[in-house]
Scaffold this motif. Structure first.
Motif, short mmCIF file in Angstrom:
data_model
loop_
_atom_site.label_atom_id
_atom_site.label_comp_id
_atom_site.label_asym_id
_atom_site.label_seq_id
_atom_site.Cartn_x
_atom_site.Cartn_y
_atom_site.Cartn_z
N SER A 1 -5.68 2.89 -3.49
CA SER A 1 -4.95 1.62 -3.40
C SER A 1 -5.65 0.65 -2.45
O SER A 1 -5.45 -0.55 -2.53
CB SER A 1 -3.52 1.88 -2.92
OG SER A 1 -3.55 2.50 -1.65
N ASN A 2 -6.47 1.18 -1.54
CA ASN A 2 -7.18 0.30 -0.61
C ASN A 2 -8.69 0.56 -0.62
O ASN A 2 -9.37 0.28 0.36
CB ASN A 2 -6.61 0.50 0.81
CG ASN A 2 -7.11 -0.57 1.78
OD1 ASN A 2 -7.31 -1.72 1.39
ND2 ASN A 2 -7.33 -0.18 3.03
N LEU B 1 -3.70 8.39 -4.82
CA LEU B 1 -2.75 7.29 -4.64
C LEU B 1 -2.97 6.64 -3.29
O LEU B 1 -2.95 5.43 -3.13
CB LEU B 1 -1.32 7.83 -4.66
CG LEU B 1 -0.56 7.89 -5.98
CD1 LEU B 1 0.80 8.53 -5.77
CD2 LEU B 1 -0.42 6.50 -6.57
N LEU C 1 0.81 -1.22 0.00
CA LEU C 1 0.00 0.00 0.00
C LEU C 1 0.85 1.28 0.00
O LEU C 1 0.49 2.27 -0.63
CB LEU C 1 -0.92 0.04 1.23
CG LEU C 1 -2.05 -0.99 1.29
CD1 LEU C 1 -2.80 -0.86 2.59
CD2 LEU C 1 -3.01 -0.80 0.12
#
Ligand code: FE
Length: 336
Positions: A287-288, A283, A39
């Motif tokens: 990503s999660n 970003l 991550l």
């Protein structure tokens, strides 16, 4: 004599290959991260690409990282502490591991309810702890609030994650803030009585049980739902946004703070400010499958497809301040 020795030692260092390494080391930022490498590395790589500043990081669970910060004290190499949940960030601040870092940039980029009023930590992404339900078993019109999940109409239909997880401690802490302890305890007792089975060890297992029909609904974090639907778009699972007529959905953060004994406080602040910026927010959140903490930035297409909702805007610092009380309350209520 002593002075001479010092000069000689410095001259020796500067003459050797160590000199450039020293210059580089003065600039670099060291991050202790409870978020995994997958991550954080893409963000750190982007930061290095843009600024030329190297980032070194250590990843572990938040408990061991906080222990390490405590043990290292003034000798810690760490500049930034990065973790999930306001409960954990508050604990780090409460144990004296973080430095107050007032910042106009962070004040501007991050809404006040998602950062420490004492400037020891700042939310960088948002996750909602909401209701996940199986649409073959429940209609959206049947649900309303977290409190309603204590109603006997949900008997044998509710799945919960263990009360040992900080996410549930924070949720219950925020309910104590809103309702007081006595009413919250009644609600939690109602949840316990409505459980279809013993609490689950993870949000993912809980949501899989809902999708499989073992229970009709449960309480979990949005990004776990995101991972499940990304892997299986046909999964029998939907999100419901509770408490929309009241205080809103319980939200929590992942975030960061400058380490109390950081050797590079300015570099640490600069990195956290960059992580809150327009450039870095997608970003960080996408990503999660999380929501950007910076309100100017839109979530990813998948996250946006779950619809918009009202967030509970009571400062998440209360999740930390009331954590101990929440743990005791859940124990009294028989929530395992
Ligand atoms: Fe999580």
């Amino acid at each position: 004599m002593l002075v001479k020795k010092g000069v000689l030692a410095l001259a020796a260092l500067m003459a050797g290959a160590v000199a450039p390494a020293m210059a580089w080391a003065a600039d670099e930022v060291v991050v202790y991260s409870a978020r995994n490498e997958q991550l954080i590395k893409p963000m750190f790589d982007a930061y290095t690409k843009e600024t030329g500043i190297e980032i070194k990081f250590v990843t572990d669970k938040e408990g061991p990282l906080m222990q390490r910060l405590k043990a290292e004290g003034a000798n810690t190499p760490a500049d930034v502490f990065l973790t999930v949940d306001a409960g954990n960030l508050w604990q780090a601040g409460n144990e004296g591991l973080l430095a107050a870092t007032p910042s106009k940039v962070l004040e501007q980029n991050i809404p006040a309810y998602l950062r420490d009023p004492g400037n020891q930590w700042f939310g960088l992404s948002v996750r909602a702890r909401t209701i996940a339900y199986n649409p073959t078993m429940v209609k959206a019109s049947e649900m309303s609030t977290y409190e309603d999940l204590a109603d006997p109409k949900w008997k044998g239909k509710l799945c919960l994650r263990t009360s040992k997880k900080v996410y549930n401690q924070s949720l219950v802490a925020m309910m104590i803030e809103e309702h007081g302890a006595a009413k919250t305890e009644e609600i939690v007792k109602g949840w316990v009585a409505n459980q279809a089975t013993e609490p689950f060890s993870s949000d993912t297992k809980m949501m899989e049980a809902v999708a499989a029909g073992q229970c009709a609904l449960g309480i979990g974090n949005t990004y776990y739902y995101g991972r499940l639907v990304a892997a299986n778009p046909d999964i029998s699972l939907k999100l419901f946004w509770p408490n929309q007529e009241g205080t809103g959905v319980h939200v929590n953060i992942s975030g960061a703070g400058v380490v109390k004994h950081a050797g590079n406080k300015a570099g640490a602040q600069k990195l956290i400010e960059w992580l809150s910026s327009d450039k870095a927010q997608n970003l960080f959140s996408d990503s999660n499958h999380e929501y950007p903490a910076n309100a100017n930035i839109k979530p990813s297409e998948l996250v946006a497809s779950w619809g918009t909702f009202k967030q509970n805007q009571i400062n998440v610092v209360r999740a930390g301040e009331l954590q101990v009380e929440a743990v005791k309350l859940m124990d009294r209520a028989g929530y395992k």
